[in-house]
Design a protein around this motif. Structure first.
Motif, short mmCIF file in Angstrom:
data_model
loop_
_atom_site.label_atom_id
_atom_site.label_comp_id
_atom_site.label_asym_id
_atom_site.label_seq_id
_atom_site.Cartn_x
_atom_site.Cartn_y
_atom_site.Cartn_z
N ASP A 149 0.87 -1.17 0.00
CA ASP A 149 0.00 0.00 0.00
C ASP A 149 0.91 1.22 0.00
O ASP A 149 1.46 1.61 1.03
CB ASP A 149 -0.89 -0.01 1.24
CG ASP A 149 -1.95 1.10 1.18
OD1 ASP A 149 -2.19 1.61 0.07
OD2 ASP A 149 -2.51 1.43 2.24
N ASP A 205 2.54 1.99 3.74
CA ASP A 205 1.58 1.65 4.78
C ASP A 205 1.41 0.14 4.85
O ASP A 205 1.05 -0.51 3.87
CB ASP A 205 0.24 2.32 4.45
CG ASP A 205 -0.76 2.17 5.59
OD1 ASP A 205 -0.42 1.51 6.59
OD2 ASP A 205 -1.86 2.72 5.46
N ASN A 206 1.70 -0.42 6.00
CA ASN A 206 1.57 -1.87 6.18
C ASN A 206 0.25 -2.24 6.87
O ASN A 206 0.02 -3.43 7.15
CB ASN A 206 2.74 -2.40 7.00
CG ASN A 206 4.06 -2.25 6.26
OD1 ASN A 206 4.12 -2.53 5.07
ND2 ASN A 206 5.10 -1.82 6.96
N ASN A 207 -0.59 -1.27 7.14
CA ASN A 207 -1.87 -1.57 7.79
C ASN A 207 -2.90 -1.96 6.73
O ASN A 207 -3.79 -1.19 6.36
CB ASN A 207 -2.36 -0.34 8.57
CG ASN A 207 -1.44 -0.01 9.74
OD1 ASN A 207 -0.99 -0.91 10.42
ND2 ASN A 207 -1.19 1.27 9.95
N VAL A 208 -2.73 -3.18 6.22
CA VAL A 208 -3.58 -3.70 5.15
C VAL A 208 -4.14 -5.05 5.58
O VAL A 208 -3.41 -5.92 6.07
CB VAL A 208 -2.79 -3.85 3.83
CG1 VAL A 208 -3.69 -4.45 2.75
CG2 VAL A 208 -2.24 -2.51 3.38
N LYS A 209 -5.43 -5.23 5.38
CA LYS A 209 -6.08 -6.50 5.70
C LYS A 209 -6.18 -7.32 4.42
O LYS A 209 -6.63 -6.83 3.38
CB LYS A 209 -7.49 -6.25 6.27
CG LYS A 209 -8.23 -7.53 6.63
CD LYS A 209 -9.60 -7.19 7.21
CE LYS A 209 -10.36 -8.48 7.58
NZ LYS A 209 -11.71 -8.16 8.12
N THR A 256 -7.74 -7.25 -0.69
CA THR A 256 -6.98 -6.44 0.27
C THR A 256 -7.73 -5.15 0.54
O THR A 256 -8.40 -4.59 -0.35
CB THR A 256 -5.58 -6.11 -0.29
OG1 THR A 256 -5.73 -5.38 -1.52
CG2 THR A 256 -4.79 -7.37 -0.54
N ASP A 278 -7.27 -1.34 2.84
CA ASP A 278 -6.43 -0.52 3.71
C ASP A 278 -7.29 0.15 4.79
O ASP A 278 -8.47 -0.16 4.94
CB ASP A 278 -5.64 0.51 2.89
CG ASP A 278 -6.53 1.55 2.24
OD1 ASP A 278 -7.72 1.63 2.60
OD2 ASP A 278 -6.02 2.31 1.37
N ASP A 279 -6.69 1.10 5.54
CA ASP A 279 -7.41 1.77 6.64
C ASP A 279 -7.63 3.26 6.34
O ASP A 279 -7.57 4.09 7.25
CB ASP A 279 -6.62 1.60 7.94
CG ASP A 279 -5.24 2.24 7.85
OD1 ASP A 279 -4.80 2.57 6.72
OD2 ASP A 279 -4.59 2.41 8.90
N TYR A 335 -9.94 5.46 8.45
CA TYR A 335 -9.51 5.87 9.78
C TYR A 335 -8.31 6.81 9.72
O TYR A 335 -8.17 7.72 10.52
CB TYR A 335 -9.16 4.64 10.63
CG TYR A 335 -10.31 3.67 10.74
CD1 TYR A 335 -11.34 3.92 11.65
CD2 TYR A 335 -10.36 2.53 9.95
CE1 TYR A 335 -12.41 3.04 11.75
CE2 TYR A 335 -11.42 1.65 10.05
CZ TYR A 335 -12.44 1.90 10.95
OH TYR A 335 -13.49 1.03 11.05
N SER A 336 -7.40 6.61 8.77
CA SER A 336 -6.16 7.38 8.73
C SER A 336 -6.30 8.70 7.98
O SER A 336 -5.56 9.64 8.25
CB SER A 336 -5.05 6.54 8.07
OG SER A 336 -5.40 6.21 6.75
N ASN A 389 -12.74 2.63 2.84
CA ASN A 389 -11.35 2.18 2.64
C ASN A 389 -11.13 1.84 1.17
O ASN A 389 -12.07 1.55 0.43
CB ASN A 389 -11.06 0.94 3.49
CG ASN A 389 -11.09 1.25 4.97
OD1 ASN A 389 -10.75 2.36 5.38
ND2 ASN A 389 -11.50 0.26 5.76
#
Length: 598
Positions: free
Chosen positions: A16, A32-36, A99, A101-102, A105-106, A112
């Protein structure tokens, strides 16, 4: 794939990128590593119309397809794995990666970001029970392959061999065939095969361009395997003969390159290696001398080598594997003769004789491995002069003087190694004189300094000999003149002074500091010599400072720094004072001290 199989694959890479990625694509520190990430599959194929759907619409489609989540392998976190239903009738399945991302929230977005990736895998649902086969008559195809691998002039070692093209088919399932090519050498070791390419034209699978290099000689086996989707395999094996075109190699341990003449030396036993195997039969190996060598002995069975002469010997090993012969490098051994000859006497030498005795000395023999060049017998009288044997004889001598005679047996070999056996014979008077000195003639007692004088008192020297004048003492002055008493002084530079100097001068003034040696030597009529020797130090400095001041005068330079008027220097020189005028000397020193204090 087919029903019942297990499918595994590496975890997908998900990135990301940050908003600064375009500015610096190589900088990943802000990614960004905040990935589901969700990995799933469903039976069926991906519909191309889905490519334009929104994330919400695609999620709905995957729900309709009953997409199943795929778990990571419990033994390997980097791999996903799942099983294909053994009862499925589907013709394909699709693996989907979702996948998210956030961003909501960010960054405060309302949704998302969501991405999808997919791969479709065909499912071959078959009950194939027939094995694949070579296209055409298998016997004919294999015969052609056999002839190619075994030409009239057989392949030799280190030859590159290319396998001819081979075609395979398996009916409707030909597109799912897998083939392999394996080559084994005579020892069953697998040989590397390279360059294989495959081509499927819709009706047959062609395997071609396989190559390998022969290494060892002997029979090889080329093994070809074809396996269909049902797990049925066919294996073809074709033998190939590789002829021996490579000679064996010879290896030896460390060689001793220098030995003595006559020394028995076991040459290193060579290791003969052929095709990586040690040939144990040493009857196929021998040592061959090279060029002109001095005389020697060589036992092939034990490899025992003995040089008989001094010089350089050259040799090589020659080995055969029954087909090819090989030679080692040429090795050299240098035979040296550093062993001295051995002298043997026929009898013992008589140690004591009376004056004028005439005896025959023992004869002798000399032996040496390299040969004897010369031998000699020498007799020397007490003065060191050579005595000739009695006329007409070789070993008979007459001993006409008192004293110690020296008998020398000597042998020289062809390498100029020399052996000398020395014996002494005491004839008549062999007792040396005695020297007695008073302490004044011992310089160690006196503590000399530069300027002092050594004085030798002749009256303080007593020399006696058991054969002289019934034991009376020598007349010292006469004995000095006759050379029976010698007195010498060795100076620090090694030069010598012999007393007396100028006929009657027995004194010496020391002008140089250092180590001196005073030697008294007395000799009797038989040549027996006695020696007394004293080494002592002469010092450079005197302890009497007033003497030094008297000799040179006193010059005192006193330097004083004046606080306001600069520098004032006072020079004061005393008069030369008499050694008897102690008061004047003390007054001069007192005045000098006062000036120094100022």
């Amino acid at each position: 794939t087919q029903p019942g199989e297990t499918i595994s694959f590496s975890a997908p890479k998900v990135v990301d990128y940050s908003k600064d990625h375009k500015k610096n694509p190589t900088d990943t520190s802000t990614d960004d590593n905040n990935v589901k990430t969700n990995v799933m599959f469903f039976y069926g194929e991906w519909d191309s119309s889905w490519d334009t759907l929104t994330a919400t619409e695609l999620d709905a489609k995957l729900t309709e397809k009953n997409a199943e989540k795929i778990a990571k392998d419990k033994d390997d976190e980097t791999t996903y794995k799942f099983d294909v239903n053994a009862e499925t009738s589907a013709t394909a399945l699709t693996v989907v990666v979702r996948t998210e991302d956030d961003a909501r929230y960010s960054t405060g977005r309302t949704e998302n970001h969501v991405s999808f990736e997919h791969r479709t895998i065909k499912i071959k649902n078959t009950n194939d029970s027939s094995a694949p086969a070579l296209v055409g008559n298998a016997e004919t195809v294999l015969g052609t392959l056999r002839d190619t691998l075994n030409p009239a002039e057989a392949y030799g070692q280190n030859a590159e061999v290319t396998i001819p093209s081979l075609d395979f088919s398996d009916g409707d399932n030909t597109g799912y065939l897998t083939t392999s090519l394996m080559v084994l050498d005579k020892n069953g070791n697998e040989v590397e095969v390279s360059g294989i390419t495959y081509n499927y034209d819709g009706t047959k699978l062609t395997m071609q361009n396989g190559k390998f290099v022969t290494t060892v000689a002997g029979e090889y086996m080329v093994v070809i395997t074809a396996t269909d989707i049902g797990g049925n395999s066919v294996i073809y094996s074709v033998p190939m003969n590789v002829k021996d075109t490579k000679a064996p190699t010879i290896e030896i341990d460390e060689l001793k390159t220098t030995i003595e003449v006559g020394e028995k030396y076991i040459l290193p036993s060579p290791v003969v290696v052929d095709d990586g195997e040690v040939i144990p039969n040493h009857s196929k190996m021998q040592v061959v001398m090279v060029g002109d060598n001095p005389s020697y002995k060589l036992v092939q069975e034990t490899l025992e080598f003995t040089p008989l002469k001094k010089g350089t010997y050259s040799f090589k090993y020659v080995a055969s594997d029954g087909v090819n012969t090989t030679e080692s490098a040429v090795y050299t051994i240098t035979a040296t003769d550093t062993t001295k000859p051995v002298i043997e006497l026929s009898d013992i030498v008589e140690p004591t004789l009376e004056k004028d005795a005439e005896i025959e000395l023992p004869s002798f023999s000399a032996t040496d491995a390299n040969g004897i060049r010369s031998t000699s017998l020498t007799v020397k009288d007490p003065d060191g002069d050579v005595v000739s044997p009695v006329e007409g004889t070789e070993y008979k001598f007459k001993f006409t003087r008192d004293g110690v005679y020296t008998v020398e047996y000597k042998a020289v070999d062809l390498a100029d190694n020399e052996t000398v056996e020395t014996y002494t014979i005491n004839v008549g008077d062999c007792t040396e004189p005695t020297i007695t000195l008073i302490k004044e003639n011992n310089p160690r007692q006196n503590g000399y300094k530069i300027g002092d004088t050594l004085a030798i008192k002749l009256s303080g020297i007593t020399v006696k000999d058991n054969k002289y004048n019934n034991g009376e003492a020598y007349d010292v002055e006469s004995a000095i003149r006759d050379g029976k008493i010698i007195i010498t002084l060795t100076k620090p530079d090694g030069s010598k002074v012999t007393f007396p100097q100028d006929n009657s001068n027995y004194t010496f003034k020391f002008e140089t500091a250092g180590s001196y040696t005073l030697t008294y030597q007395a000799k009797d009529d038989a040549g027996n010599t006695a020696t007394k020797q004293y080494t002592f130090e002469v010092k450079a400095e005197t302890d009497n400072k007033s003497v030094s001041e008297q000799a040179w005068g006193i010059v005192l330079i006193v330097v004083s720094l004046a606080l306001l008027c600069g520098v004032v220097i006072y020079f004061v020189k005393t008069k030369d004072v008499s050694s008897r005028d102690d008061k004047a000397k003390e007054k001069a020193k007192e005045n000098a001290k006062k000036l120094s204090d100022k």
